[in-house]
Every structure is written in structure tokens, then in C-alpha cells.
Design a protein around this motif. Structure first.
Motif, mmCIF file in Angstrom:
data_model
loop_
_atom_site.group_PDB
_atom_site.id
_atom_site.type_symbol
_atom_site.label_atom_id
_atom_site.label_comp_id
_atom_site.label_asym_id
_atom_site.label_seq_id
_atom_site.Cartn_x
_atom_site.Cartn_y
_atom_site.Cartn_z
ATOM 1 N N SER A 118 -37.917 3.331 54.737
ATOM 2 C CA SER A 118 -38.345 3.027 54.994
ATOM 3 C C SER A 118 -40.481 3.376 54.584
ATOM 4 O O SER A 118 -41.131 2.839 54.406
ATOM 5 C CB SER A 118 -39.252 3.257 57.006
ATOM 6 O OG SER A 118 -38.120 3.062 57.429
ATOM 7 N N GLY A 119 -40.149 4.432 54.436
ATOM 8 C CA GLY A 119 -41.342 5.151 53.319
ATOM 9 C C GLY A 119 -41.642 4.235 51.807
ATOM 10 O O GLY A 119 -42.378 4.318 51.501
ATOM 11 N N GLY A 120 -40.669 4.405 51.236
ATOM 12 C CA GLY A 120 -40.498 3.544 50.209
ATOM 13 C C GLY A 120 -40.710 2.109 50.082
ATOM 14 O O GLY A 120 -41.895 1.637 49.587
ATOM 15 N N ILE A 121 -40.925 1.355 51.505
ATOM 16 C CA ILE A 121 -40.901 -0.194 51.325
ATOM 17 C C ILE A 121 -43.145 -0.297 52.226
ATOM 18 O O ILE A 121 -43.551 -0.372 51.864
ATOM 19 C CB ILE A 121 -40.545 -1.413 52.864
ATOM 20 C CG1 ILE A 121 -39.187 -1.078 52.563
ATOM 21 C CG2 ILE A 121 -41.157 -1.481 53.482
ATOM 22 C CD1 ILE A 121 -38.285 -1.587 53.569
ATOM 23 N N LEU A 122 -43.172 1.026 52.933
ATOM 24 C CA LEU A 122 -44.625 1.427 53.089
ATOM 25 C C LEU A 122 -45.439 1.471 52.434
ATOM 26 O O LEU A 122 -46.501 1.411 51.800
ATOM 27 C CB LEU A 122 -44.838 2.889 53.855
ATOM 28 C CG LEU A 122 -44.460 2.085 55.778
ATOM 29 C CD1 LEU A 122 -44.487 3.396 56.951
ATOM 30 C CD2 LEU A 122 -45.359 0.790 56.298
ATOM 31 N N GLY A 123 -44.791 2.055 51.343
ATOM 32 C CA GLY A 123 -45.453 3.136 49.774
ATOM 33 C C GLY A 123 -45.531 1.505 49.103
ATOM 34 O O GLY A 123 -46.596 1.422 48.509
ATOM 35 N N ALA A 124 -44.273 0.706 48.863
ATOM 36 C CA ALA A 124 -44.267 -0.538 48.370
ATOM 37 C C ALA A 124 -45.845 -1.398 49.055
ATOM 38 O O ALA A 124 -46.467 -2.371 48.113
ATOM 39 C CB ALA A 124 -43.667 -1.230 47.926
ATOM 40 N N GLY A 125 -45.871 -1.527 49.860
ATOM 41 C CA GLY A 125 -47.285 -2.427 51.386
ATOM 42 C C GLY A 125 -48.803 -1.883 50.364
ATOM 43 O O GLY A 125 -49.510 -2.543 50.255
ATOM 44 N N LEU A 126 -48.137 -0.406 50.115
ATOM 45 C CA LEU A 126 -49.724 -0.191 49.755
ATOM 46 C C LEU A 126 -50.101 -0.723 48.432
ATOM 47 O O LEU A 126 -51.060 -0.249 47.768
ATOM 48 C CB LEU A 126 -49.608 1.337 49.716
ATOM 49 C CG LEU A 126 -49.800 1.376 51.897
ATOM 50 C CD1 LEU A 126 -49.648 3.420 51.722
ATOM 51 C CD2 LEU A 126 -51.252 1.472 52.614
ATOM 52 N N GLY A 127 -48.671 -0.562 47.393
ATOM 53 C CA GLY A 127 -49.266 -0.648 46.243
ATOM 54 C C GLY A 127 -49.843 -1.528 45.112
ATOM 55 O O GLY A 127 -50.339 -1.529 44.512
#
Lengths: 384, 88
Positions: free
Chosen positions: A283-292
Motif C-alpha cells: 500500500s505504501g508503494g502504491i501511494l508513493g507511485a501515486g505521488l510520483g
């Protein structure tokens, strides 16, 4: 087989049931972004993930020698407490699935055991400093690390491919996602099926059916692998929708970055002896990818609900585990049977509630949210 | 309770470094493929035969893609090595 008492048999069945919920709760970790970007069709994704989970289960020879990794005093743990803890974990997994919330199956198991041991053996049976060290700190740190890694990687991926043809980029990263998602599935199988094998093996040892230091018999390995693989194949579509569509709108470079980040965090921390939650890392990875990615919308409301579920998971499972432990320790076989029946009834109610607004392979990508018509969750929650 | 901050920092540094490296290299590979694709599609109508410049560009781009994807495949292989205990 004289040693297999009623209680031991119930523990084995419950452990396999937990393993099954663990599988379908965590399909989303490996496959949600691949399904969302179209790298794999929903049916293929769950099949690949299920098979790799079974393969992973057979590969993991180093079965957990402790039930909890030192979080509770294993010498005080009785099969009854294990049963009560498993009930807490299963019910919490089902409730979060109903609400489409990706929460940690490991935290649910730890929580259930903590509650059961606290009630059954007293407060000294729970090692609270270990809980902070092994559960809380990795739970806070790992999603942040995965998020930052995915954010940087996503930003770079879009910078590098800025002048490339969009269809080539989409196709290329989709292929990459198949590899990264498969790695997550394999790592999941080696880690999570092992927990169930450990629980069953230690229960058999404590009952005298196996010698001390015995490894898991083949049937235990096969049963645990099949349970987690079948659960994965069934697919926790409600959670897949939240992770793949709910947190942010994912394109294939983001999916690849998120999965790459999750894989490296899982592997590097396993190498250094941290136990962490695959769900939280992904989930953390997905949120980071969303912010990137510029212009990508991150739905913080959904992310907030998910984080609240993470915070509540351990205490909630502990509460159910503790309540079950009261019945099991004071009621003996009758209490155990009653709790098993009650848990089965609550589980059935949750499954029936999910039918009101089902999410499945055909409609998983159609919406951002998992909703429940009617006021079902409140009543189910209080019963659990 | 003593927390191993060094190990935690190591995990953070290694994970971030490896993730960014793998994704960047993969992106370069995708860029190579994209260049090869576009040269192939735009190059054909202009020159009936195969002009040497039109031939070389996709080769270089394809080589770039090949090297990058091989590097990523190696990373995946190392990942499998780490996951499977029998290899240790």
C-alpha cells in the motif's frame, strides 16, 4: 493419530481457515496494480498468484520455530489459546475484506494471539517491548520506505520515458509488471504459508503427536500451501479494487515502480530479520507511485480509512481473541465448540453481507470504492 | 527493548537504491524499445530500401533495450535467489 484430540483437530482446521483468509486477503498485494493497469487479466492474475503461493509454500523449509516470533511467551501458549487467537484473526480479516480495506493478516494473527495469551496466561505472557520492536516500528517504517522508493522511482521513470511513445511505454512496463508481481507472490508464499505451518506443527508437538524439534510433516506443508493458494485464487476482489483503483489511478510505470519497491523492501528486510506486513509495504508503494506522477490524484480519504484499519487491526483482533480465550479456557471442549460455531455464524453473516454489493473478477476495475448497501457493517462489527 | 536503527537505515537505503536503480534501468530499456519502434515505423515509408542510417539507429536502440532488460532480469534472478532458501 491417538494424540489428535478434539481440540487439536479444531486448531488445525482453524489454522487452515486462517491461512485461506490470509490468501484471499493478500491477493491484492501482488496483483492489484497489475489488474488495474491491464498487465494481467483478473483471472490470469489470481491463477498465477495462487500457483506461486503454493510453490512458495513448498520452497520454505525454514518453518517458523516459534508461533509468534517472541511476541508472546510460547511456553505459556496452549492449543486453546492458539485457537482463540486464530478466531480473532479470521474474523478481523473477514470484516476488513467486507469493507474492502487492505489490513495486515500478520497483525491480525499477532493481535489474536496477544489477546488470547493475555486472557489465558496473564499480562506477563505478552512481551510488550517485542510488540513495539517487531510489530509497531516496522509497521510505521516499512510503508514509508516503500512509498519514498516508489515515489522517486516513478518520478524518474516518467522523466526518462517522457519523449518515448506512450503505447511502447505502457506495453513495456506492463510486461515488467508481470515479473515484479510474480516475485511478490512467491515471496508471499514462502513467508505467510510458513506461519500456518508453524502454528500447526507446534500444536502437534505440544499435543505429543510429533517429537520435539520435528519439522512439519508433508501433509501439513501440502495443506497449508493449498489453503493459501486456493484463498489467493479465490481473490479478495474487494481489496483488489481498493488497492488497484481506490488509492490512486495507476498507470503501468507506476504499477511497476510500486511492485519493485515492495519487492525490494520485503526482501531486504527479510534478509535482515525484520518481520513486516506485505500489505502495508505494498500500500505504501502504491501511494508513493501515486505521488510520483504529476497530475495523479491520490485519494487521501481512502488512504486514511486504510491507515485507521491498520491501527485498529491489532487491538481489534486481540479483543476477539481475548473474548474467545475466556470461553475456551473456562468452557473446555464445549466452550471451544461454541466459539467455533459462533465464529462460523459471524463469518457466514459477513459473506452474506458482501453479497449485497459483490465485487468479482468482472467488475473489479469498474469503480473506485467498495460500498455496502444497508447498515450491515455496524451490526456485524458488534457481533465480531 | 533496543531498536536496531542501523539495520532499519540499511533496509531503507538498500530498498530505495535498488528500487530506483531497477526502475530507471527498466525505463531506459523501454525508451530503447520505443526508439526502435518509432524508427522502424517512420523510417520505412521514406526510404524504399534500407538506408544505412535507418538500419543503425534501431540496432543501437535495440542493443540499449537488450542490455537494460538483461540487467533487470539479473535483478529478478537475484530476487528469486533470495526468496528460495534451497539456493543458499
Amino acid at each position: 493419530m491417538d494424540h489428535i484430540t478434539f481440540l487439536v483437530a479444531v486448531v488445525i482446521v482453524t489454522a487452515l481457515a486462517f491461512d485461506f483468509t490470509n490468501g484471499f486477503h493478500d491477493t491484492a498485494n501482488a496483483m492489484a496494480t497489475s489488474i488495474a493497469t491491464g498487465a494481467l487479466t483478473p483471472r490470469t492474475a489470481v491463477l498465477v498468484s495462487g500457483v506461486l503461493n503454493i510453490v512458495g509454500a513448498f520452497l520454505s523449509t525454514e518453518v517458523a520455530r516459534t508461533i509468534s516470533g517472541g511476541i508472546v511467551d510460547d511456553t505459556l501458549v496452549t492449543p486453546g489459546m492458539v485457537f482463540a487467537g486464530l478466531v480473532g484473526a479470521i474474523l478481523w480479516n473477514l470484516l476488513t475484506w467486507l469493507l474492502g480495506l487492505p489490513s495486515s493478516s500478520s497483525h491480525a494473527l499477532f493481535g489474536g494471539l496477544i489477546g488470547a495469551v493475555w486472557v489465558g496466561a496473564g499480562q506477563h505472557g505478552v512481551h510488550f517491548s517485542k510488540v513495539v520492536e517487531k510489530v509497531l516500528v516496522p509497521a510505521v517504517a516499512s510503508p514509508i520506505v516503500a512509498g519514498v522508493a516508489a515515489l522517486l522511482a516513478t518520478y524518474l521513470a516518467y522523466r526518462i520515458t517522457a519523449r518515448a511513445r506512450t503505447e511502447s511505454v505502457t506495453r513495456g512496463f506492463r510486461l515488467g509488471q508481470i515479473a515484479s508481481a510474480s516475485l511478490v507472490s512467491l515471496a508471499h508464499g514462502t513467508n505467510d504459508a510458513q506461519k500456518t505451518m508453524g502454528v500447526i506443527t507446534l500444536t502437534l508437538i505440544s499435543a505429543g503427536a510429533l517429537g520435539h524439534d520435528a519439522g512439519p510433516p508433508l501433509w501439513v506443508v501440502a495443506a497449508a500451501g493449498l489453503a493459501i493458494g486456493l484463498g489467493t485464487y479465490l481473490g479478495g476482489w474487494r481489496i483488489i479494487r481498493t488497492m488497484g483503483r481506490g488509492l490512486t489511478d495507476i498507470q503501468s510505470p507506476q504499477g511497476f515502480a510500486a511492485e519493485a519497491a515492495a519487492t525490494t523492501v520485503i526482501l531486504s528486510s527479510a534478509h535482515l530479520g525484520f518481520a513486516l506486513s506485505t500489505t502495508q509495504v505494498c500500500s505504501g508503494g502504491i501511494l508513493g507511485a501515486g505521488l510520483g506522477r504529476r497530475l495523479a490524484e491520490v485519494r487521501w480519504g481512502t488512504a486514511g480509512r486504510m491507515v485507521i484499519a491498520w491501527l485498529v487491526t491489532l487491538p481489534a483482533a486481540a479483543l476477539v481473541g481475548g473474548l474467545s480465550a475466556i470461553a475456551v479456557t473456562h468452557g473446555g471442549n464445549l466452550g471451544t465448540a461454541l466459539i467455533a460455531l459462533l465464529a462460523a455464524a459471524v463469518a457466514t453473516a459477513i459473506v452474506l453481507a458482501s453479497r449485497r454489493n459483490p465485487v468479482h473478477a468482472r467488475n473489479v476495475n469498474d469503480a473506485h470504492r467498495v460500498t455496502l448497501r444497508g447498515a450491515a457493517p455496524a451490526s456485524v462489527g458488534s457481533a465480531a | 527493548m533496543d531498536l536496531d536503527w542501523t539495520a532499519l537505515g540499511e533496509v531503507a537505503a538498500v530498498s530505495t537504491g535498488v528500487t530506483v536503480a531497477v526502475v530507471a534501468v527498466f525505463a531506459l530499456g523501454v525508451l530503447g524499445l520505443s526508439r526502435a519502434d518509432s524508427t522502424r515505423t517512420t523510417g520505412r515509408p521514406r526510404t524504399a530500401g534500407r538506408a544505412p542510417t535507418a538500419g543503425r539507429a534501431p540496432t543501437a536502440a535495440l542493443a540499449q533495450a537488450g542490455v537494460c532488460f538483461l540487467a533487470c532480469a539479473a535483478a529478478v534472478g537475484y530476487g528469486i535467489y533470495l526468496i528460495v532458501p534451497q539456493f543458499h
